[in-house]
Design a protein around this motif. Structure first.
Motif, mmCIF file in Angstrom:
data_model
loop_
_atom_site.group_PDB
_atom_site.id
_atom_site.type_symbol
_atom_site.label_atom_id
_atom_site.label_comp_id
_atom_site.label_asym_id
_atom_site.label_seq_id
_atom_site.Cartn_x
_atom_site.Cartn_y
_atom_site.Cartn_z
ATOM 1 N N GLN A 147 0.811 -1.227 0.000
ATOM 2 C CA GLN A 147 0.000 0.000 0.000
ATOM 3 C C GLN A 147 0.842 1.274 0.000
ATOM 4 O O GLN A 147 0.298 2.376 -0.081
ATOM 5 C CB GLN A 147 -0.911 -0.001 1.246
ATOM 6 N N VAL A 148 2.167 1.119 0.060
ATOM 7 C CA VAL A 148 3.045 2.277 0.247
ATOM 8 C C VAL A 148 2.924 3.298 -0.882
ATOM 9 O O VAL A 148 2.793 4.500 -0.632
ATOM 10 C CB VAL A 148 4.518 1.828 0.432
ATOM 11 N N VAL A 149 2.942 2.844 -2.126
ATOM 12 C CA VAL A 149 2.929 3.787 -3.258
ATOM 13 C C VAL A 149 1.684 4.665 -3.225
ATOM 14 O O VAL A 149 1.769 5.894 -3.322
ATOM 15 C CB VAL A 149 3.066 3.048 -4.610
ATOM 16 N N ASP A 150 0.510 4.037 -3.059
ATOM 17 C CA ASP A 150 -0.723 4.827 -2.994
ATOM 18 C C ASP A 150 -0.713 5.762 -1.789
ATOM 19 O O ASP A 150 -1.141 6.915 -1.874
ATOM 20 C CB ASP A 150 -1.951 3.905 -2.898
ATOM 21 N N TYR A 151 -0.202 5.247 -0.678
ATOM 22 C CA TYR A 151 -0.205 6.000 0.574
ATOM 23 C C TYR A 151 0.599 7.289 0.466
ATOM 24 O O TYR A 151 0.122 8.361 0.847
ATOM 25 C CB TYR A 151 0.336 5.104 1.687
ATOM 26 N N VAL A 152 1.829 7.203 -0.042
ATOM 27 C CA VAL A 152 2.675 8.408 -0.087
ATOM 28 C C VAL A 152 2.169 9.414 -1.114
ATOM 29 O O VAL A 152 2.465 10.598 -1.024
ATOM 30 C CB VAL A 152 4.178 8.096 -0.321
ATOM 31 N N LEU A 153 1.382 8.939 -2.091
ATOM 32 C CA LEU A 153 0.859 9.846 -3.118
ATOM 33 C C LEU A 153 -0.543 10.358 -2.771
ATOM 34 O O LEU A 153 -1.230 10.937 -3.616
ATOM 35 C CB LEU A 153 0.873 9.165 -4.491
ATOM 36 N N GLN A 154 -0.967 10.141 -1.525
ATOM 37 C CA GLN A 154 -2.237 10.683 -1.051
ATOM 38 C C GLN A 154 -1.974 11.820 -0.069
ATOM 39 O O GLN A 154 -0.913 11.898 0.542
ATOM 40 C CB GLN A 154 -3.058 9.601 -0.321
ATOM 41 N N ARG A 155 -3.005 12.636 0.086
ATOM 42 C CA ARG A 155 -2.925 13.715 1.076
ATOM 43 C C ARG A 155 -3.128 13.111 2.470
ATOM 44 O O ARG A 155 -3.992 12.269 2.659
ATOM 45 C CB ARG A 155 -4.025 14.727 0.777
ATOM 46 N N PRO A 156 -2.351 13.551 3.464
ATOM 47 C CA PRO A 156 -2.575 13.053 4.825
ATOM 48 C C PRO A 156 -3.894 13.582 5.373
ATOM 49 O O PRO A 156 -4.431 14.576 4.871
ATOM 50 C CB PRO A 156 -1.386 13.620 5.610
ATOM 51 N N SER A 157 -4.397 12.929 6.410
ATOM 52 C CA SER A 157 -5.589 13.444 7.096
ATOM 53 C C SER A 157 -5.249 14.805 7.702
ATOM 54 O O SER A 157 -4.077 15.166 7.837
ATOM 55 C CB SER A 157 -6.015 12.480 8.201
ATOM 56 N N ARG A 158 -6.275 15.519 8.104
ATOM 57 C CA ARG A 158 -6.041 16.856 8.668
ATOM 58 C C ARG A 158 -5.144 16.775 9.912
ATOM 59 O O ARG A 158 -4.239 17.590 10.092
ATOM 60 C CB ARG A 158 -7.390 17.490 9.012
#
Length: 193
Positions: A147-158
């Motif tokens: 899941q790392v690739v998708d995770y780092v290319l997403q915006r973090p939660s507030r």
């Protein structure tokens, strides 16, 4: 540890373009943007360095800031171009990057080490070796390596974003020591927070 040379180049890692601006992988860009704002630097596109660069003065010392515009996995190309042009030794380079192995809000300073699967670090090592300094900004881990690739290319939660920005502030607070080459002092201040 090699002699504690003053830092002459701070390279923040990230991906260019609005699609990536607010993603976890761009924490390094967030850091150098904040550093430039704090010290009156303005980024300009520099095609000869395949990136955007700015110059600041910190503690009476001139420092280059760089945001490679090559995409993460080619970051080393940009860092090497600027470092070679200004004759900056690898020991005088600080690379700021997102770190999966630290929770959001954690920030750590170290010299050398492996790339931990980080493609930006991997490419910089391929171009320059590994004796540069790293400022590691925790972004947390998704829990599974698939899941790392998708995770780092997403915006973090507030909440995570607030934690990352707080870590960036902690990192900014020790920059005068880092730039001066006072690494033990910077690490003590940073790691005892």
């Amino acid at each position: 540890m090699p002699g504690n040379q003053p830092v002459q180049l701070v390279a923040g890692l990230g991906n260019p373009g609005p699609k990536y601006t607010e993603t976890r992988h761009n924490a390094g860009f967030w850091f150098v943007d904040a550093l430039a704002r704090r010290h009156g630097g303005t980024f300009r596109q520099e095609n000869k360095f395949a990136g955007e660069s700015a110059r600041i003065s910190l503690g009476g010392q001139e420092v280059w800031l760089l945001k490679p515009q090559t995409f993460m996995n080619r970051s080393g190309q940009s860092v090497k171009l600027l470092a070679t042009f200004y004759k900056i030794p690898v020991e005088s380079i600080l690379v700021v990057h997102d770190e999966l192995d630290l929770p959001p809000g954690e920030v750590r300073l170290k010299r050398g080490g492996g790339h931990g699967g980080h493609n930006g670090l991997r490419d910089i090592m391929a171009h320059l070796g590994k004796e540069f300094l790293r400022l590691r900004l925790g972004v947390g881990h998704p829990g599974h390596k698939d899941q790392v690739v998708d995770y780092v290319l997403q915006r973090p939660s507030r909440d995570e974003e607030a934690d990352i920005l707080r870590a960036i502030d902690h990192g900014l607070d020790v920059m005068s020591e880092v730039i001066a080459g006072e690494l033990e002092r910077a690490m003590h201040k940073l790691h005892s927070k």
